[in-house]
Design an enzyme around this catalytic site. Sequence first.
Site, PDB file in Angstrom:
ATOM      1  N   SER A  96      44.269  45.180  36.113  1.00 18.23           N
ATOM      2  CA  SER A  96      43.662  43.883  36.425  1.00 18.23           C
ATOM      3  C   SER A  96      42.162  43.873  36.167  1.00 18.23           C
ATOM      4  CB  SER A  96      43.918  43.530  37.889  1.00 18.23           C
ATOM      5  OG  SER A  96      43.188  44.377  38.752  1.00 18.23           O
ATOM      6  N   THR A 234      41.673  42.052  39.946  1.00 13.82           N
ATOM      7  CA  THR A 234      40.227  42.015  40.199  1.00 13.82           C
ATOM      8  C   THR A 234      39.810  43.116  41.168  1.00 13.82           C
ATOM      9  OG1 THR A 234      40.296  39.598  40.083  1.00 13.82           O
ATOM     10  CG2 THR A 234      38.283  40.545  41.001  1.00 13.82           C
ATOM     11  N   THR A 252      36.890  41.657  36.576  1.00 18.22           N
ATOM     12  CA  THR A 252      38.325  41.340  36.443  1.00 18.22           C
ATOM     13  C   THR A 252      38.723  41.090  34.988  1.00 18.22           C
ATOM     14  OG1 THR A 252      40.054  39.860  37.297  1.00 18.22           O
ATOM     15  CG2 THR A 252      38.014  38.818  36.647  1.00 18.22           C
ATOM     16  N   ARG A 262      40.044  30.620  29.684  1.00 13.75           N
ATOM     17  CA  ARG A 262      40.138  30.350  31.144  1.00 13.75           C
ATOM     18  C   ARG A 262      39.208  31.314  31.905  1.00 13.75           C
ATOM     19  NH1 ARG A 262      41.329  33.667  35.829  1.00 13.75           N
ATOM     20  NH2 ARG A 262      42.109  32.328  37.469  1.00 13.75           N
ATOM     21  N   THR A 285      39.316  38.425  45.690  1.00 19.30           N
ATOM     22  CA  THR A 285      40.302  38.753  44.666  1.00 19.30           C
ATOM     23  C   THR A 285      41.480  37.793  44.861  1.00 19.30           C
ATOM     24  OG1 THR A 285      41.448  40.363  46.068  1.00 19.30           O
ATOM     25  CG2 THR A 285      39.708  41.220  44.663  1.00 19.30           C
ATOM     26  N   GLY A 286      42.248  37.623  43.813  1.00 18.51           N
ATOM     27  CA  GLY A 286      43.389  36.707  43.912  1.00 18.51           C
ATOM     28  C   GLY A 286      43.154  35.472  43.057  1.00 18.51           C
TER      29      GLY A 286
HETATM   30  N1  GLY Z   1      40.167  36.350  40.904  1.00 15.40           N
HETATM   31  C1  GLY Z   1      40.239  36.567  39.528  1.00 15.40           C
HETATM   32  C2  GLY Z   1      40.641  35.416  38.737  1.00 15.40           C
HETATM   33  O1  GLY Z   1      41.304  34.511  39.224  1.00 15.40           O
HETATM   34  O2  GLY Z   1      40.322  35.381  37.569  1.00 15.40           O
END
Ligand code: GLY
Length: 379
Positions: A96, A234, A252, A262, A285-286
């Site tokens: 990640s 992340t 990340t 994105r 994170t998430g």
């Molecule tokens: N938290 C990392 C992302 O959504 O890109």
Amino acid sequence: MSNDGIKRRDFIKQSAAGLSVPILAGETTVTPVATQGIRPLVISSSNRNRTPTGDVFEGGIACVTRAMEIIKAGGDTLDAVVAGVKIVEDDPRDDSVGYGGLPNEECDVELDASVMHGPSRRAGAVASLRYIKNPASVAKLVLERTDHLLLVGEGALRFALKHGFKKEDLLTEPSRKAWLAWRESLNPRDGWGPSPLRTGGEQERKTSSAGLSREEIALNEWIAEKLRHRQTGTINCLALNAAGDISGVTTTSGLAWKIPGRVGDSPIIGSGLYVDNEVGAAGSTGRGEECIYINGSHTIVENMRRGMSPADAAMDAIKRISHRYGDNRTELANFNINFYAINKRGEHGGASLWKGGTYAIHDGREAKIVDCAWLYEKK
Ligand code: GLY
């Protein structure tokens, strides 16, 4: 003693000496938190990875251990956190972050990162950076070597190359195979496939595992897991030294299989990371889109400024996200998000939307994993 005319630089020195009276710093009156007797602290997301070979890589423990070594040796908190996450960016066992991070929908790895240095109140960030495995180090250079804050895409790449970073293929064999399985599973009527994982089903996978080596079975299980949950990994790392100075970093590869370009919360100052040297720091994170909607990390630091503990401040941010969905658990079950926070007194806390979140801490004595508070439990 009059404090008139004391510069912020001096204020920080005095604050570190443990003063507890309001001091006039420039035009702002601030109330320093007594910092005498503070123990250094590093926390990070746990980044406990089940790897394609079936073993476990404790990315968070490796990160906080390295960062604490640097802090104990007298290093700056920003150098410490960036060196900590570099271990995870460099290691393909964390899929990640950095090298080996899962690619976008065109099979290109695009990385995002931000850094923030409390004492100088400066930040740097990069987004949609390709071919450079250490976006946090590039973000640090944006802070140190430019008067900009955020560089993206081709411009971020050129900036990194001009500063001597090496262009590398960030795709690993496991991440390429995971992308292929994802691509082949999308549409039974397009030209891609067939995938051995296409029809899914635990029983079928077990049957088709017959005759495979242990390594092949572990890789298939890892790929199946990547297809079951769309990853938003992340790593976030926050550090406080004995002088009361604070820094943070978030890095990340973002949402797996994302549309090229994105960008999530990680490189957005105030969302995936925020540091205020007089209060504390937070990161996430998430699912990044959810964090951006509520400006998560800035919200948490402001909560702490008003007196909330790090854990309560982080849980308030989680509740704001839940509130956007009218607290509808069925909709909220489509993603997860975690926040981590420290304050200037050396207290820490984490909060997750769903039960099971953890984070790594190093308090100067030992590194360990602790639980996040949580709002909902999956039945
Ligand atoms: N938290 C990392 C992302 O959504 O890109």
